[in-house]
Scaffold this motif. Structure first.
Motif, mmCIF file in Angstrom:
data_model
loop_
_atom_site.group_PDB
_atom_site.id
_atom_site.type_symbol
_atom_site.label_atom_id
_atom_site.label_comp_id
_atom_site.label_asym_id
_atom_site.label_seq_id
_atom_site.Cartn_x
_atom_site.Cartn_y
_atom_site.Cartn_z
ATOM 1 N N ALA A 141 0.837 -1.201 0.000
ATOM 2 C CA ALA A 141 0.000 0.000 0.000
ATOM 3 C C ALA A 141 0.871 1.249 0.000
ATOM 4 N N LEU A 142 1.959 1.222 0.774
ATOM 5 C CA LEU A 142 2.872 2.367 0.805
ATOM 6 C C LEU A 142 3.536 2.578 -0.553
ATOM 7 N N VAL A 143 3.974 1.496 -1.173
ATOM 8 C CA VAL A 143 4.609 1.598 -2.493
ATOM 9 C C VAL A 143 3.633 2.184 -3.505
ATOM 10 N N ILE A 144 2.397 1.710 -3.484
ATOM 11 C CA ILE A 144 1.393 2.230 -4.420
ATOM 12 C C ILE A 144 1.118 3.705 -4.148
ATOM 13 N N ALA A 145 0.992 4.072 -2.883
ATOM 14 C CA ALA A 145 0.752 5.476 -2.539
ATOM 15 C C ALA A 145 1.900 6.356 -3.033
ATOM 16 N N LEU A 146 3.126 5.894 -2.844
ATOM 17 C CA LEU A 146 4.282 6.682 -3.290
ATOM 18 C C LEU A 146 4.350 6.747 -4.818
ATOM 19 N N CYS A 147 3.953 5.684 -5.475
ATOM 20 C CA CYS A 147 3.920 5.701 -6.952
ATOM 21 C C CYS A 147 2.921 6.745 -7.445
ATOM 22 N N VAL A 148 1.761 6.805 -6.799
ATOM 23 C CA VAL A 148 0.765 7.805 -7.194
ATOM 24 C C VAL A 148 1.340 9.204 -6.966
ATOM 25 N N LEU A 149 1.931 9.431 -5.804
ATOM 26 C CA LEU A 149 2.505 10.746 -5.511
ATOM 27 C C LEU A 149 3.651 11.084 -6.459
ATOM 28 N N SER A 150 4.368 10.070 -6.913
ATOM 29 C CA SER A 150 5.512 10.323 -7.801
ATOM 30 C C SER A 150 5.084 11.020 -9.100
ATOM 31 N N HIS A 151 3.835 10.848 -9.492
ATOM 32 C CA HIS A 151 3.343 11.549 -10.684
ATOM 33 C C HIS A 151 3.581 13.053 -10.539
ATOM 34 N N TRP A 152 3.209 13.608 -9.390
ATOM 35 C CA TRP A 152 3.371 15.050 -9.187
ATOM 36 C C TRP A 152 4.850 15.417 -9.163
ATOM 37 N N LEU A 153 5.675 14.585 -8.525
ATOM 38 C CA LEU A 153 7.100 14.904 -8.435
ATOM 39 C C LEU A 153 7.762 14.869 -9.814
ATOM 40 N N PHE A 154 7.382 13.898 -10.645
ATOM 41 C CA PHE A 154 7.932 13.859 -12.004
ATOM 42 C C PHE A 154 7.382 15.015 -12.838
ATOM 43 N N ASP A 155 6.104 15.343 -12.638
ATOM 44 C CA ASP A 155 5.551 16.498 -13.347
ATOM 45 C C ASP A 155 6.263 17.785 -12.939
ATOM 46 N N LEU A 156 6.642 17.885 -11.677
ATOM 47 C CA LEU A 156 7.363 19.074 -11.206
ATOM 48 C C LEU A 156 8.618 19.316 -12.043
ATOM 49 N N ILE A 157 9.275 18.260 -12.430
ATOM 50 C CA ILE A 157 10.502 18.387 -13.220
ATOM 51 C C ILE A 157 10.208 18.884 -14.630
ATOM 52 N N VAL A 158 9.168 18.371 -15.249
ATOM 53 C CA VAL A 158 8.947 18.645 -16.671
ATOM 54 C C VAL A 158 8.043 19.840 -16.944
ATOM 55 N N HIS A 159 7.067 20.095 -16.098
ATOM 56 C CA HIS A 159 6.102 21.170 -16.365
ATOM 57 C C HIS A 159 6.736 22.550 -16.250
ATOM 58 N N THR A 160 6.125 23.499 -16.937
ATOM 59 C CA THR A 160 6.437 24.896 -16.650
ATOM 60 C C THR A 160 5.738 25.225 -15.333
ATOM 61 N N ALA A 161 5.873 26.426 -14.844
ATOM 62 C CA ALA A 161 5.312 26.758 -13.526
ATOM 63 C C ALA A 161 3.784 26.833 -13.590
ATOM 64 N N ASP A 162 3.159 25.646 -13.628
ATOM 65 C CA ASP A 162 1.697 25.581 -13.656
ATOM 66 C C ASP A 162 1.128 24.579 -12.658
ATOM 67 N N LEU A 163 1.983 24.000 -11.809
ATOM 68 C CA LEU A 163 1.523 23.024 -10.820
ATOM 69 C C LEU A 163 1.264 23.711 -9.487
ATOM 70 N N LEU A 164 0.081 23.486 -8.952
ATOM 71 C CA LEU A 164 -0.286 24.085 -7.666
ATOM 72 C C LEU A 164 0.230 23.227 -6.510
ATOM 73 N N LEU A 165 0.473 23.873 -5.380
ATOM 74 C CA LEU A 165 0.823 23.117 -4.172
ATOM 75 C C LEU A 165 -0.438 22.573 -3.521
ATOM 76 N N THR A 166 -1.505 23.368 -3.526
ATOM 77 C CA THR A 166 -2.810 22.909 -3.026
ATOM 78 C C THR A 166 -3.877 23.454 -3.973
ATOM 79 N N PRO A 167 -5.070 22.859 -3.981
ATOM 80 C CA PRO A 167 -6.134 23.404 -4.825
ATOM 81 C C PRO A 167 -6.589 24.782 -4.358
ATOM 82 N N PHE A 168 -6.169 25.174 -3.144
ATOM 83 C CA PHE A 168 -6.669 26.412 -2.551
ATOM 84 C C PHE A 168 -5.666 27.555 -2.630
#
Ligand code: ZN
Length: 119
Positions: A46-73
């Motif tokens: 479960a921890l590995v799966i949770a970290l894999c899901v979170l890794s999407h944002w971390l990998f996107d952080l590397i490739v995206h321009t400054a368009d990723l939010l820290l929170t929806p708010f």
């Protein structure tokens, strides 16, 4: 779609706080890891799966321009902009792809030849 938005793609991401914010990455990781845990009672899995899901944002952080939010708010956006560097993007994207494929092939076992070809 904005042609030329980055040097490797035309994706101008304007509003995606529930799929691409850090906070929601953690939430989705807990949700998906939690669902796995409910069925398997496997803390490590479960921890590995949770970290894999979170890794999407971390990998996107590397490739995206400054368009990723820290929170929806919040309005504060981050992104390191790798997509503006074609050669480095190709090298890193292929390295991530082949690393992931290698890890998957190492730790799973196909039940038949179709499974091998699907990989
Ligand atoms: Zn993404």
């Amino acid at each position: 779609m904005v042609p030329g938005y980055t040097k490797t793609n035309a994706f101008e991401s304007l509003y995606f706080p529930y799929t691409h914010s850090l906070l929601m990455g953690v939430v989705w990781g807990v949700v998906v890891g939690g669902i796995y845990w409910l069925f398997k009672r496997d803390n490590r899995g479960a921890l590995v799966i949770a970290l894999c899901v979170l890794s999407h944002w971390l990998f996107d952080l590397i490739v995206h321009t400054a368009d990723l939010l820290l929170t929806p708010f919040s309005d504060y956006k981050v992104g390191l902009g790798l997509w503006n560097h074609v050669a480095i993007t190709l090298i890193i994207e292929f390295a991530i792809f082949f690393s992931g494929t290698s890890i998957y092939a190492t730790f799973t076992k196909a039940k038949n030849k179709v499974g091998n070809w699907m990989l």
